[in-house]
Scaffold this active site. Structure first.
Site, PDB file in Angstrom:
ATOM      1  N   ASN A  15       5.777  -2.767  -1.489  1.00 33.86           N
ATOM      2  CA  ASN A  15       5.479  -3.190  -2.862  1.00 33.86           C
ATOM      3  C   ASN A  15       6.750  -3.769  -3.463  1.00 33.86           C
ATOM      4  O   ASN A  15       7.673  -3.036  -3.788  1.00 33.86           O
ATOM      5  CB  ASN A  15       4.997  -1.958  -3.652  1.00 33.86           C
ATOM      6  N   LYS A  17       7.178  -5.240  -6.257  1.00 31.71           N
ATOM      7  CA  LYS A  17       7.216  -5.139  -7.726  1.00 31.71           C
ATOM      8  C   LYS A  17       7.647  -6.488  -8.327  1.00 31.71           C
ATOM      9  O   LYS A  17       7.285  -7.529  -7.779  1.00 31.71           O
ATOM     10  CB  LYS A  17       8.124  -3.988  -8.148  1.00 31.71           C
TER      11      LYS A  17
HETATM   12  P1  PGA Z   1       9.941   3.493  -4.263  1.00 29.00           P
HETATM   13  O1  PGA Z   1       8.607   2.902  -4.938  1.00 29.00           O
HETATM   14  O2  PGA Z   1       9.738   3.437  -2.768  1.00 29.00           O
HETATM   15  O3  PGA Z   1      11.037   2.578  -4.729  1.00 29.00           O
HETATM   16  O4  PGA Z   1      10.098   4.880  -4.747  1.00 29.00           O
HETATM   17  C1  PGA Z   1       7.332   3.207  -4.429  1.00 29.00           C
HETATM   18  C2  PGA Z   1       6.275   2.532  -5.264  1.00 29.00           C
HETATM   19  O5  PGA Z   1       6.452   2.429  -6.484  1.00 29.00           O
HETATM   20  O6  PGA Z   1       5.242   2.073  -4.732  1.00 29.00           O
END
Ligand code: PGA
Length: 257
Positions: A15, A17
């Site tokens: 992901n 983001k």
């Molecule tokens: P992270 O995020 O691996 O940076 O903790 C996971 C997510 O939000 O899907």
């Protein structure tokens, strides 16, 4: 160690983001391709921002990398300024859609009811929804994990049929573990994954529940992925931060159980 149930193929999802421009997304896919080219043991999915979906999908052609949207809107078209439909992201080359991520829920007021409508729209467009749910730190500390997971599960999948569950994935993402570097222990995660599989069996029947891929998300790194994926009900990972570098994402894809 327990081994994953035959038939549930592991899935590793990155992901991204709100990171990576169109150019950077294509670069990241191009870097990933040679690193994951030989990985036949799991499905590999990355979720760039909307603007980069089409270009990332073109760059991923001929590789095992599939593309996911990070969200979508449930209407197919209309006067919904700023929204993007399931059909639009499918046409851009997506096969998956991450829905109900905790950042959407906490920063943009997304409710589980809205998530269920998005999941239905995703399925209608031929996409596999990856429905996220998890508890906050205060919910866990006050002993409410089971209740809130139960409510979020039922509401986020409300209206879906048993047949739809065969084309759906769940991501358990404890909110306190996301972006904190503090992942749930394999035991903690396994407990909630088993709970979710039990809920799925109650709502959709045992057979559908047995084949449901349940991914864990929250500070997954190359160092902790093996322990998590070795657990019976943990079928994959939803990876944020560590998916932004080709080497660390490829190392996660290379997990060993
Ligand atoms: P992270 O995020 O691996 O940076 O903790 C996971 C997510 O939000 O899907």
């Amino acid at each position: 160690m327990e081994s994953p149930t035959p038939g549930r193929r592991p899935v590793i999802v990155g992901n991204w983001k709100m990171h990576r421009t169109v150019r950077e997304s294509v670069e990241l896919v191009d870097r990933l391709k040679p690193l994951v080219g030989a990985s036949g043991h799991c499905d590999i999915v990355v979720a760039p921002p909307f603007t980069a979906l089409w270009a990332a999908a073109r760059a991923a052609e001929g590789s095992p990398i599939a593309i996911a949207a990070q969200d979508l809107y449930w209407e197919s078209q209309g006067a919904y300024t700023g929204e993007v439909s399931a059909g639009m992201v499918a046409e851009a080359g997506c096969r998956f859609a991450i829905l109900g991520h905790s950042e959407r829920r906490s920063l943009f007021g997304e409710t589980s009811r809205a998530v269920s409508r998005k999941a239905a729209a995703a399925l209608e467009a031929g996409l596999t929804p990856i429905v996220c749910l998890g508890e906050t730190l205060s919910e866990r500390e006050s002993g409410r994990t089971e209740t809130v997971i139960g409510t979020r599960f039922r509401q986020s999948l409300d209206g879906l049929t048993e047949d739809a569950l065969y084309r759906t994935m769940i991501a358990y993402e404890p909110v306190w573990a996301i972006g904190t570097g503090r992942a749930a222990t394999p035991e903690m995660a396994q407990d909630v994954h088993a709970l979710i599989r039990g809920l799925a069996a109650e709502v959709f029947g045992r057979q559908a529940a047995e084949q449901l891929p349940i991914l864990y998300g929250g500070s997954v790194k190359p160092e902790n992925v093996d322990g998590l994926l070795a657990r019976a009900d943990i079928d994959g990972a939803l990876v944020g931060g560590a998916s932004l570098k080709a080497e660390s994402f490829a190392a996660i894809v290379d997990f060993q159980v």
